[in-house]
Design a protein around this motif. Sequence first.
Motif, PDB file in Angstrom:
ATOM      1  N   LEU A   1      28.213  25.946  46.670  1.00 17.44           N
ATOM      2  CA  LEU A   1      27.121  26.874  46.965  1.00 17.44           C
ATOM      3  C   LEU A   1      27.336  28.203  46.260  1.00 17.44           C
ATOM      4  CD1 LEU A   1      24.557  27.722  48.444  1.00 17.44           C
ATOM      5  CD2 LEU A   1      25.973  28.248  50.456  1.00 17.44           C
TER       6      LEU A   1
ATOM      7  N   ALA B   1      22.745  21.070  52.921  1.00 14.22           N
ATOM      8  CA  ALA B   1      21.562  21.736  53.494  1.00 14.22           C
ATOM      9  C   ALA B   1      21.524  23.214  53.126  1.00 14.22           C
ATOM     10  CB  ALA B   1      21.558  21.563  55.011  1.00 14.22           C
ATOM     11  N   GLU B   2      22.700  23.863  53.142  1.00 15.41           N
ATOM     12  CA  GLU B   2      22.743  25.283  52.798  1.00 15.41           C
ATOM     13  C   GLU B   2      22.347  25.512  51.341  1.00 15.41           C
ATOM     14  OE1 GLU B   2      25.363  24.557  56.274  1.00 15.41           O
ATOM     15  OE2 GLU B   2      24.993  23.573  54.338  1.00 15.41           O
TER      16      GLU B   2
ATOM     17  N   SER C   1      18.604  25.220  51.092  1.00 19.82           N
ATOM     18  CA  SER C   1      17.949  26.420  51.632  1.00 19.82           C
ATOM     19  C   SER C   1      17.989  27.556  50.615  1.00 19.82           C
ATOM     20  CB  SER C   1      18.644  26.832  52.935  1.00 19.82           C
ATOM     21  OG  SER C   1      18.095  28.030  53.425  1.00 19.82           O
ATOM     22  N   TRP C   2      19.136  27.741  49.967  1.00 20.10           N
ATOM     23  CA  TRP C   2      19.238  28.812  48.974  1.00 20.10           C
ATOM     24  C   TRP C   2      18.320  28.535  47.781  1.00 20.10           C
ATOM     25  CZ3 TRP C   2      20.525  28.919  43.846  1.00 20.10           C
ATOM     26  CH2 TRP C   2      20.631  30.199  43.283  1.00 20.10           C
TER      27      TRP C   2
ATOM     28  N   MET D   1      30.327  23.411  49.789  1.00 22.02           N
ATOM     29  CA  MET D   1      30.166  24.583  50.647  1.00 22.02           C
ATOM     30  C   MET D   1      31.188  25.688  50.387  1.00 22.02           C
ATOM     31  SD  MET D   1      27.499  24.188  52.170  1.00 22.02           S
ATOM     32  CE  MET D   1      27.768  25.762  52.967  1.00 22.02           C
TER      33      MET D   1
END
Length: 509
Positions: free
Chosen positions: A314, A341-342, A345-346, A436
Amino acid sequence: MTNQIVINGSGNETSNGSSRHKQRPPHFVLVPLMAQGHMIPMVDLARLLADAGSTVTFITTPVNAARIRPVADRIRLSGLPITFVELRFPAAETGLPDGCESVDLITSADLFKPFFEALSLLADPLKLYLSELTPPPDCIIADSMNCWTASVARSLGLPRFIFHGPSCFFIFCSLMLRQHKSLAAVAGDLDPVVLPDLPQRIEMLKVQVVRWMDRPEWEKISQEVRAAEASAQGVVMNTFEELEPWCLERFRKTTGKTVWPIGPLSLYKEEVESKAARGKASSIDTELLLGWLKTKPADSVVLISFGSLSRNSLSQLVEIGRGLEEAAGVPFIWVVKETAAEAASWMEGFEERTKGRGLLIRGWAPQAVILAHPAVGGFMTHCGWNSTLEAVAAGVPMVTWPRFGDQFLNEKLVVEVLQIGVPVGARLPTLFVDEMSQEAQVKGEQVGEAVVRVMAGGMEGEEMRRRARGLGEKARRTMEEGGSSCENLKRMMEVADLQHHVHAAKIKI
């Protein structure tokens, strides 16, 4: 172990007998390494051979066959005499998860050896299938890593050629590093290594050129691969004479092998539909993609794509995005395969901020289609050989960001030998990335600066573009009638036919 064999496609029925070569075309069996980057050029090779008048049997497994279904369906509709054969992949026998049939599906380093052990278990079912095949095969062309095909060819009395998917530069440099024992003379992973026996000085970090096969636990497999290459009757390469002339010359001289460069295989078919069908099904509608590109000026768009295996954390995604946002308004297409998922979203926020200037493709992209479009003027790449050669064929300069394997050596070829690329500044190999938590290796400033150097013109950018276009023109000519790759393909087919006659005569005697 018994493997179920599922046959897809159509073959040509002919009679057996000693006069079969007069009655039918030559029959090649292609055995790719089960990895997306190795499968794609081998499918192109299958189509080239079939177009040139051969019959082709293409060996694969169920998961890999499903991935190349779009191109296989097009082949069936075209009527090319190519049969796709699915051998059951023995994952359970070697402790692999069910469905782990391709290198890019391996999730941890400790699964690599079981994967290659599973590949070797395909030898018996392949031998059984080929021994009953009609029309009978005349030659096996196997990926160089499929050393187990040597025993299959030997037991059936067939000539065998190996297929090298990487660049000749990588193959030759790896050979020279081993012969000179260069890595043993360097203590630390971050210490410099000078590549031996090259016409110019090229220096790298030891960690950038250590292959997984160089590790002690891989010694047995490494020896088998080298022995299988030594016993092969010829070497097929996805490159072309005009791209790596001195390297090909030295490789031939060093190994004593007959080498046929027959690439760039990505230029097999120029039609958009054929290019879009390479690899897996595209994650974006081709018409929508071409419509977006049509709105952009010539040479204005940079493509960002890191291949089927590479993943970014990420924090690295954020740095790439920051560099693109700061890169003087350069339009871009960014192929994103990260799934956390993160990260998703970004990416949504980034997509909104760059709306109109950027196009995000989530999943698989028709890379050859994009690179061939006049609007595309640069390519940020992981330097996998398929991607590098596609950029060369399209005449597009590169921003280089190698991750592992052959990619750091390919970067040196692009940046220092061919001088058609700018390095982004990656120094350390990365393969299994925690999406992550892993810290970004390359900062946004480095990304933005490299993109601007390639895309914003100036003397450096224009010289790179001129050289890249010149290589692209040579690449297209080499695949045309009378070109070096076209002629090498004919010679390879002639040698295969001749050697089969020799083998058949020995067996008859």
